[in-house]
Design an enzyme around this catalytic site. Structure first.
Site, PDB file in Angstrom:
ATOM      1  N   ALA A 105      -6.841   6.393   5.147  1.00 18.36           N
ATOM      2  CA  ALA A 105      -7.047   7.849   5.108  1.00 18.36           C
ATOM      3  C   ALA A 105      -7.120   8.365   6.536  1.00 18.36           C
ATOM      4  CB  ALA A 105      -8.332   8.193   4.360  1.00 18.36           C
ATOM      5  N   GLU A 137       1.389   8.347  -2.431  1.00 23.09           N
ATOM      6  CA  GLU A 137       0.016   7.816  -2.366  1.00 23.09           C
ATOM      7  C   GLU A 137      -0.854   8.439  -3.456  1.00 23.09           C
ATOM      8  OE1 GLU A 137      -0.479   6.708   2.342  1.00 23.09           O
ATOM      9  OE2 GLU A 137      -0.784   8.775   1.753  1.00 23.09           O
TER      10      GLU A 137
HETATM   11  C1  5RP Z   1      -0.111   7.959   5.185  1.00 21.27           C
HETATM   12  C2  5RP Z   1      -1.584   8.004   5.061  1.00 21.27           C
HETATM   13  C3  5RP Z   1      -2.363   6.954   5.764  1.00 21.27           C
HETATM   14  O1  5RP Z   1      -3.149   6.284   4.849  1.00 21.27           O
HETATM   15  C4  5RP Z   1      -3.214   7.618   6.793  1.00 21.27           C
HETATM   16  O2  5RP Z   1      -2.378   8.367   7.648  1.00 21.27           O
HETATM   17  C5  5RP Z   1      -4.007   6.594   7.608  1.00 21.27           C
HETATM   18  O3  5RP Z   1      -3.133   5.853   8.397  1.00 21.27           O
HETATM   19  P1  5RP Z   1      -3.647   4.809   9.458  1.00 21.27           P
HETATM   20  O4  5RP Z   1      -4.302   3.706   8.678  1.00 21.27           O
HETATM   21  O5  5RP Z   1      -2.393   4.378  10.180  1.00 21.27           O
HETATM   22  O6  5RP Z   1      -4.601   5.515  10.368  1.00 21.27           O
HETATM   23  O7  5RP Z   1      -2.156   8.844   4.428  1.00 21.27           O
HETATM   24  O8  5RP Z   1       0.487   9.030   4.530  1.00 21.27           O
END
Ligand code: 5RP
Length: 226
Positions: free
Chosen positions: A86, A106
């Site tokens: 997230a 997602e």
């Molecule tokens: C992708 C998402 C990812 O879960 C969110 O951006 C977190 O990414 P990261 O673990 O690279 O920080 O929602 O659409």
């Protein structure tokens, strides 16, 4: 590896422990989910029998690379668990997601699961959502008009770019990033945005999360739905 990356690895490995033999697993997207997919791959090599539903083309590639068998959402009626990252998590476990542009898949995979497990490093845990710009997936058709309607709610959205081109989601849509500032009523904001024709989905994940695993300086803490 820096501290944030170490935390991502830690929570990714921890989350993989929630997966039991025979489970159907939603596989989230992003750099934290990467570690979870990798850890699941290691467990599969040790004999764990699971099938994963990837939430993005990138995650599908990782699953193939690490040997996690996959299927798609149309082939399974329900998932046992979805594990995903997230961009922000508030005190009520409401989320902003979509930093990686995979928010629609997602969310579809999240709601198909009996349990949504979120994995983050401490920097993602906030008092109020909104420091992170809220991603909205919108149709390319007429997106400028959609953006104007969103702007009427208070903030001019920014079209996401990939180099000089507009960023395209796995579904062939665009992303508008919206700096609403402090979001005090995430549910209401989601309802307002989703009613705008041309908005396919919002990055607000409301009342969906069961558990959040937070990594911080080598330590893990777990937040549960109240
Ligand atoms: C992708 C998402 C990812 O879960 C969110 O951006 C977190 O990414 P990261 O673990 O690279 O920080 O929602 O659409």
């Amino acid at each position: 590896m820096n501290e944030a990356e170490k935390s991502k690895m830690l929570v990714g490995k921890e989350a993989a422990k929630y997966v039991k033999d025979g489970m159907k697993v939603g596989l989230g997207s992003g750099s934290t989910a990467y570690w979870m997919v990798k850890s699941l791959g290691e467990r599969v090599q040790e004999g764990l029998s699971i099938v994963g539903v990837p939430t993005s083309a990138q995650t599908e590639k990782w699953a193939q690379e690490f040997g996690v068998p996959t299927t798609n959402l149309s082939e399974v009626s329900a998932l046992d668990i979805t594990i995903d990252g997230a961009d922000e998590v508030d005190q009520n476990l409401q989320l902003i997601k979509g930093g990686g542009g995979a928010l629609l898949r997602e969310k579809m995979v999240a709601i198909a699961a009996k349990k949504l497990l979120i994995i983050v490093d401490q920097s993602k845990v906030v008092d109020h959502l909104g420091s992170y710009p809220l991603p909205l997936e919108v149709t390319p058709f007429g997106w400028e008009l959609t953006a104007k309607r969103i702007a009427a709610l208070g903030q001019e959205p920014i079209i996401r770019l990939n180099g000089k081109e507009y960023y395209l989601t796995d579904n062939g849509n665009y992303i508008l990033d919206c700096k609403f500032g402090k979001i005090t009523q995430p549910e209401k904001l989601h309802e307002q945005l989703i009613q705008i024709v041309g908005v396919v989905e919002t990055g607000l994940f409301i009342n969906m999360t069961d558990t959040v695993i937070v990594g911080n300086q080598g330590e893990i803490s777990v937040l549960e739905k109240k």
